[in-house]
Design a protein around this motif. Sequence first.
Motif: not given
Length: 195
Positions: A34-38, A185-189, A192-195
Motif C-alpha cells: 500500500f505504500e507503493r500504491m498510495i 488499523a493501518l489508517g488506510i482509507k 485513498e485506494l480510488k486514486n
Amino acid sequence: MTEEWLNRAKWKENVILVDADYVDKVVFNLIVNFERMIGRQIPKADMAKWLECVVLDGGLRPGENETQVVLLYQKSELVNFQPGMIADLDGKAFRGPLGEFLISCVPVEDMVTSDELFVDSMQIICNSGDVKRAMIIPDAEHIYNKVREGLRHVDDEKRITVFTMQPLEGGPFRQEILGYSLMAALGIKAEELKN
C-alpha cells in the motif's frame, strides 16, 4: 504448560484466537504494497483498533462486552503493530465502545508445532460452554483445511467467524476478509485506494 493453561482457562463469551506471527507478516506485506500504491508512509497497525474491527466483523456490537484475546506467538515482538512487544501486551486490557478486551499471549513451545497448537486451542475455545462467539485468525494458507475440519462439530448456536485473506471453501462458520480490519488499523482509507 501451554495446553494445560488453555484447558484450565475460564473463557469469556467472546474470544479472539490469533496466529500472531502470521498476522504480523500479513501487516508487513500490506504496508509494503500500500505504500507503493498510495504514495505515503503507513504507520504500524494500531493493535486496539484492529481488535475492535475484528469483533465488529465477528458480529459484536457496542456495549458492556468482555472479549478475551489469545495471541499464539513464536517471536517476542510483532514488529508491525503498536504496541508490538509481547511482554507489553500479555496480561493487559483496554476498554472502548465495544467493551473490555483482555489480552493473553501464549508461546508456542518446543513440544508442539504452531499449527498443532492453533488447531488444539481453537477446538478447546470453540467447544467451551462459556464461549458464544469466537473469531479465529489462522495462517489459512497452511492450515485452513485443518481449521475447517476442526470446526465441523462445533455447536450450531455459537457464532464462529474465520478470518482469511481471500474467500475459501466454506465450512460450518462465517468468513470475513482479514485485510479489511488490518487496513483500518493501518489508517488506510477507501478514498485513498480510488486514486
